[in-house]
Design an enzyme around this catalytic site. Structure first.
Site, PDB file in Angstrom:
ATOM      1  N   LYS A 108      32.779   5.156 -49.508  1.00  0.00           N
ATOM      2  CA  LYS A 108      33.680   4.011 -49.718  1.00  0.00           C
ATOM      3  C   LYS A 108      35.140   4.430 -49.917  1.00  0.00           C
ATOM      4  CE  LYS A 108      30.580   0.537 -50.021  1.00  0.00           C
ATOM      5  NZ  LYS A 108      29.365   1.021 -50.561  1.00  0.00           N
TER       6      LYS A 108
ATOM      7  N   GLU B  44      36.519  -6.818 -53.963  1.00  0.00           N
ATOM      8  CA  GLU B  44      35.244  -7.298 -54.480  1.00  0.00           C
ATOM      9  C   GLU B  44      34.345  -6.091 -54.662  1.00  0.00           C
ATOM     10  OE1 GLU B  44      35.791  -6.917 -51.306  1.00  0.00           O
ATOM     11  OE2 GLU B  44      33.979  -5.794 -50.804  1.00  0.00           O
TER      12      GLU B  44
ATOM     13  N   SER C  77      25.192   8.953 -47.426  1.00  0.00           N
ATOM     14  CA  SER C  77      26.379   8.147 -47.728  1.00  0.00           C
ATOM     15  C   SER C  77      26.876   8.274 -49.158  1.00  0.00           C
ATOM     16  CB  SER C  77      26.093   6.679 -47.414  1.00  0.00           C
ATOM     17  OG  SER C  77      24.925   6.241 -48.083  1.00  0.00           O
TER      18      SER C  77
HETATM   19  C1  PLP Z   1      28.065   0.596 -50.223  1.00  0.00           C
HETATM   20  C2  PLP Z   1      27.162   1.685 -49.855  1.00  0.00           C
HETATM   21  C3  PLP Z   1      26.363   1.638 -48.693  1.00  0.00           C
HETATM   22  C4  PLP Z   1      26.280   0.432 -47.782  1.00  0.00           C
HETATM   23  O1  PLP Z   1      27.478   0.005 -47.209  1.00  0.00           O
HETATM   24  P1  PLP Z   1      27.843   0.242 -45.689  1.00  0.00           P
HETATM   25  O2  PLP Z   1      29.084  -0.537 -45.483  1.00  0.00           O
HETATM   26  O3  PLP Z   1      26.705  -0.253 -44.863  1.00  0.00           O
HETATM   27  O4  PLP Z   1      28.055   1.698 -45.506  1.00  0.00           O
HETATM   28  C5  PLP Z   1      25.585   2.734 -48.376  1.00  0.00           C
HETATM   29  N1  PLP Z   1      25.566   3.831 -49.169  1.00  0.00           N
HETATM   30  C6  PLP Z   1      26.297   3.908 -50.295  1.00  0.00           C
HETATM   31  C7  PLP Z   1      26.210   5.135 -51.118  1.00  0.00           C
HETATM   32  C8  PLP Z   1      27.120   2.847 -50.681  1.00  0.00           C
HETATM   33  O5  PLP Z   1      27.845   2.931 -51.800  1.00  0.00           O
END
Ligand code: PLP
Length: 394
Positions: A92, A114, A378
């Site tokens: 993010k 948000e 992620s």
């Molecule tokens: C917010 C988040 C996601 C999902 O959001 P995307 O916009 O689909 O990437 C996935 N993994 C983590 C660690 C997140 O914080």
């Protein structure tokens, strides 16, 4: 004053996306696109972004080979793109920091955002503290209660966290409130949206700030392995880390896979699997695949991971899926927990619950004959410790 969008506002053969925004937001959205286009061609902006990504965010993030996990699954090779090692612990921050730089360049002094689980809120709060911008984050009351540590982090960074009482007190209501707040203050405020969602130009803006993930990973896998993998794989909430990883591989002859939250059942309300379960609809400014009931009301969703628990799939990822460029699969809560456990025990890495959905698909991909896989990790799992403790009985 700008009078029309220059970038395409729609994606794919079904023309998803668009700009379904109230009159008051049209000029700010046009101005945002113009500022984004100008910044994208300005060497000074690109250089500043690069320096901040390197020295504040911690890019490039490593590409880590995972031989013990690969061996366990019968894969020839598995590589993890480590967004969990970025500052604030998830991808993010790539988008939050870039949009904050863009806002400052536009002369904005206030940031609105948000947040659901709090990851995007924390990333935005950190970026604002770094750049000297004031920051207000809208968050549902239910989410504030279950994500208290992230509320504290945002407050420590000097951000004002505004509780949103409406509806279920979760992300959907927080987005409504943030859009409303932006409409009232758009002369001095910029809205940093956290995923590849919302009215044009947000989906394009967010995706373009996240493709650094896949661009780095493509170079790294060729350097370390000498070949492209057979499969590139990421989890999908709104779609920003998925697009960020997968888009730079669109021209390659390989499988691109995104994994949605299968929750705890197949019935509407028990999951957040929009590809099979969703129908075309409009939510938060764009047309896309959306979970809705027979009357067209946005359905409730369920997932063990807050970051995947959203009723709409981002329009560009939905379009890529419908046009056959990306396969969309699902993993249940229990499968995600099992995926997390595998990575912990075999490689000593604690994944976010969201990322665990991508890990959960590895056994199925191996069974389908895939031998080399690149997986987007992620985020890190520290925020999910209490869920892991209670659900895994440890
Ligand atoms: C917010 C988040 C996601 C999902 O959001 P995307 O916009 O689909 O990437 C996935 N993994 C983590 C660690 C997140 O914080």
């Amino acid at each position: 004053m700008t009078t029309g969008f220059e970038l395409p506002t729609r994606f794919g053969t079904q023309a998803l996306g668009g700009c379904y925004a109230p009159e008051t937001l049209m000029q700010p959205l046009l101005d945002l696109e113009a500022a984004f286009l100008a910044a994208s061609h300005d060497p000074a902006f690109l250089a500043e972004l690069k320096v901040e990504l390197r020295h504040f965010v911690g890019r490039p993030t490593p590409l880590t080979a995972a031989p013990r996990l690969a061996g366990k699954l019968g894969l020839k090779a598995l590589f993890l793109k480590r967004e969990d090692l970025t500052h604030t612990g998830a991808h993010k921050i790539n988008n939050a920091l870039a949009q904050a730089l863009l806002a400052r360049r536009m002369g904005k002094t206030e940031i609105i955002a948000e947040t659901g689980a709090g990851q995007h809120g924390v990333a935005t709060a950190a970026a604002c503290a770094r750049l000297g911008l004031s920051c207000t984050v809208y968050m549902g009351v239910t989410d504030m209660a279950r994500q208290a540590p992230n509320v504290a982090r945002m407050r420590l960074f000097g951000t004002q966290v505004v509780p949103v009482e409406a509806g279920q007190g979760t992300l959907k209501e927080a987005v409504n409130e943030a859009l409303r707040a932006w409409a009232g203050r758009c002369d001095r405020a910029h809205y940093i949206l956290g995923s590849a969602l919302g009215p044009h130009p947000f989906p394009t803006l967010v995706r373009s700030f996240q493709t650094v993930i896949g661009e780095e990973a493509r170079v790294q896998v060729l350097e370390q392995y000498g070949h492209l993998p057979e499969v590139v794989l990421a989890c999908a909430g709104g779609g920003s880390n998925g697009l960020g990883l997968l888009v730079p591989f669109l021209g390659d002859d390989l499988r691109r896979v995104a994994v949605e939250a299968g929750g705890h059942g197949l019935a509407l309300g028990e999951h957040a699997a929009r590809l099979d379960g969703g129908r075309m609809g409009v939510l938060h400014g764009c047309k896309t695949l959306l979970l809705q009931d027979e009357h067209g009301h946005t359905a409730e969703t369920a997932s063990i991971s807050a970051g995947l628990d959203y009723p709409a799939l981002g329009p560009e990822l939905a379009a890529l899926a419908l046009d056959g460029q990306v396969e969309v699969r699902r993993a249940s809560d229990d499968e995600a927990l099992a995926g997390a456990r595998l990575l912990c025990e075999r490689e000593g890495i604690l994944p976010a619950l969201e990322s665990s959905h991508a890990l959960a698909l590895l056994p199925a991909l191996a069974a389908e004959g895939a031998a080399t896989i690149l997986l987007g990790l992620s985020g890190r799992g520290d925020k999910d410790l209490s869920t892991y403790q209670s659900r895994l009985g440890i």
